[in-house]
Design an enzyme around this catalytic site. Structure first.
Site, PDB file in Angstrom:
ATOM      1  N   PRO A   2       1.449  -5.848  -3.097  1.00 38.77           N
ATOM      2  CA  PRO A   2       2.105  -4.580  -2.756  1.00 38.77           C
ATOM      3  C   PRO A   2       1.088  -3.469  -2.516  1.00 38.77           C
ATOM      4  CG  PRO A   2       3.122  -5.593  -4.693  1.00 38.77           C
ATOM      5  CD  PRO A   2       1.846  -6.331  -4.439  1.00 38.77           C
ATOM      6  N   GLU A   3       1.077  -2.929  -1.325  1.00 41.05           N
ATOM      7  CA  GLU A   3       0.262  -1.763  -1.000  1.00 41.05           C
ATOM      8  C   GLU A   3       1.173  -0.742  -0.342  1.00 41.05           C
ATOM      9  OE1 GLU A   3      -3.667  -2.509   0.414  1.00 41.05           O
ATOM     10  OE2 GLU A   3      -3.823  -4.425  -0.633  1.00 41.05           O
ATOM     11  N   LYS A  51       1.745   4.286  -3.580  1.00 43.33           N
ATOM     12  CA  LYS A  51       2.222   2.993  -4.060  1.00 43.33           C
ATOM     13  C   LYS A  51       3.261   3.150  -5.172  1.00 43.33           C
ATOM     14  CE  LYS A  51      -2.031   1.257  -4.600  1.00 43.33           C
ATOM     15  NZ  LYS A  51      -3.061   0.234  -4.891  1.00 43.33           N
ATOM     16  N   ASN A 165      -6.275  -3.677  -2.613  1.00 39.65           N
ATOM     17  CA  ASN A 165      -7.387  -4.612  -2.402  1.00 39.65           C
ATOM     18  C   ASN A 165      -7.405  -5.237  -1.008  1.00 39.65           C
ATOM     19  OD1 ASN A 165      -8.710  -4.450  -4.920  1.00 39.65           O
ATOM     20  ND2 ASN A 165      -7.157  -5.745  -5.849  1.00 39.65           N
ATOM     21  N   ARG A 263      -9.416  -6.087  -8.884  1.00 38.97           N
ATOM     22  CA  ARG A 263     -10.422  -5.385  -8.093  1.00 38.97           C
ATOM     23  C   ARG A 263     -11.233  -6.386  -7.263  1.00 38.97           C
ATOM     24  NH1 ARG A 263      -7.852  -1.592  -8.696  1.00 38.97           N
ATOM     25  NH2 ARG A 263      -8.399   0.513  -9.373  1.00 38.97           N
TER      26      ARG A 263
END
Length: 277
Positions: A2-3, A51, A165, A263
């Protein structure tokens, strides 16, 4: 993953299912708000902020949720069996006579006064898909700490809101620098193009959950007029993300991966310059 584009689309689907209708079912399965009952209240709006998701409810209330790595909201016709994970992963249920929205694996779920939304999202920078989008401010924010790696700067939602990411890795690839390249070391004009590309990618992908950053075959490279047409056999949806060990689509060098899941970075050592973690 999810972005900003996924959250925008989720907000649109929730808005279509809930906004303008009275809740006939309400179940918040987190200890702090387990006794809250929203039934009988109308859902006024559902909006994305970076987000974050803000579901505004009659009576000056907002249900704030964040999907992070693997959270999701699913919408089902009333009476249909839910599917999206086991029942113990359900964190929220909002329903009316026509639709039911079910929130799975939501790491952030809180009920607040609408007037207090700033406590949840007031720290965010310009929203790539929001009405407050300001590319000049986004560039200034990114360059405020010249020594900071570009990947970290892009992920910092205080600089610009909506990048995770996937886009971090893809944008670094398109800029031909590693995610650890100091943002202040980017050539003149690159930060502006990077921000513009981020906006363009999210805008084009916000209408689908099948995110794509690569151009269609024959589109003349990244930036073609219609780069997000359906994939043909052998085509890739992303340049580097999730492609560890696969050949780079530009130079054929094996894609590398570094970092932990929250990350993680992917890059091509053949055509991206700069330091490596």
């Amino acid at each position: 993953m999810p972005e900003g584009d996924t959250v925008w689309l989720t907000a649109r689907k929730l808005r279509a299912a809930l906004a303008g209708r009275t809740l006939t079912r309400s179940d918040l399965r987190v200890p702090r708000f387990a006794t809250a009952d929203l039934t009988g209240r109308e859902v006024l709006d559902v909006t994305a902020r970076g987000k974050h998701l803000l579901t505004r409810i009659e009576g000056g209330l907002t249900l704030h949720s964040h999907l992070r790595m693997d959270g999701s909201w699913r919408v089902f016709p009333a009476g249909e069996r839910w599917h999206g994970g086991p029942n113990h992963q359900i964190r929220a249920v909002l329903g009316n006579t026509e639709r039911t929205a079910v929130g799975y694996r939501l790491p952030v779920l809180e009920l607040m006064r609408t007037r207090d939304e700033g406590k949840a999202v007031g720290h965010l920078g310009p929203d790539l898909l929001g009405p407050d989008w300001d590319p000049e401010a986004a560039v200034r924010n990114l360059l405020a700490d010249p020594a900071r790696p570009i990947g970290e700067a892009l992920l910092d939602q205080r600089n610009l809101a909506g990048i995770g990411n996937v886009y971090k890795s893809e944008l670094a690839f398109l800029a031909r620098v590693t995610p650890w390249h100091p943002v202040g070391g980017l050539p003149p004009g690159v930060p502006e193009r990077l921000v513009a590309t981020a906006r363009r990618l999210l805008e084009i992908n916000k209408g689908t959950f099948d995110r794509r950053t690569t151009p269609r075959r024959g589109a003349g490279g990244c930036g073609g007029d219609q780069p997000w047409s359906p994939l043909r056999p052998g085509e890739q949806r992303l340049f580097v993300y999730g492609r560890q060990g696969d050949p780079c689509l530009r130079c054929g060098t094996a894609i590398r991966r570094a970092g932990r899941d929250d990350r993680v970075s992917y890059w091509c050592p053949g055509c991206q310059s700069g330091p490596v973690s």
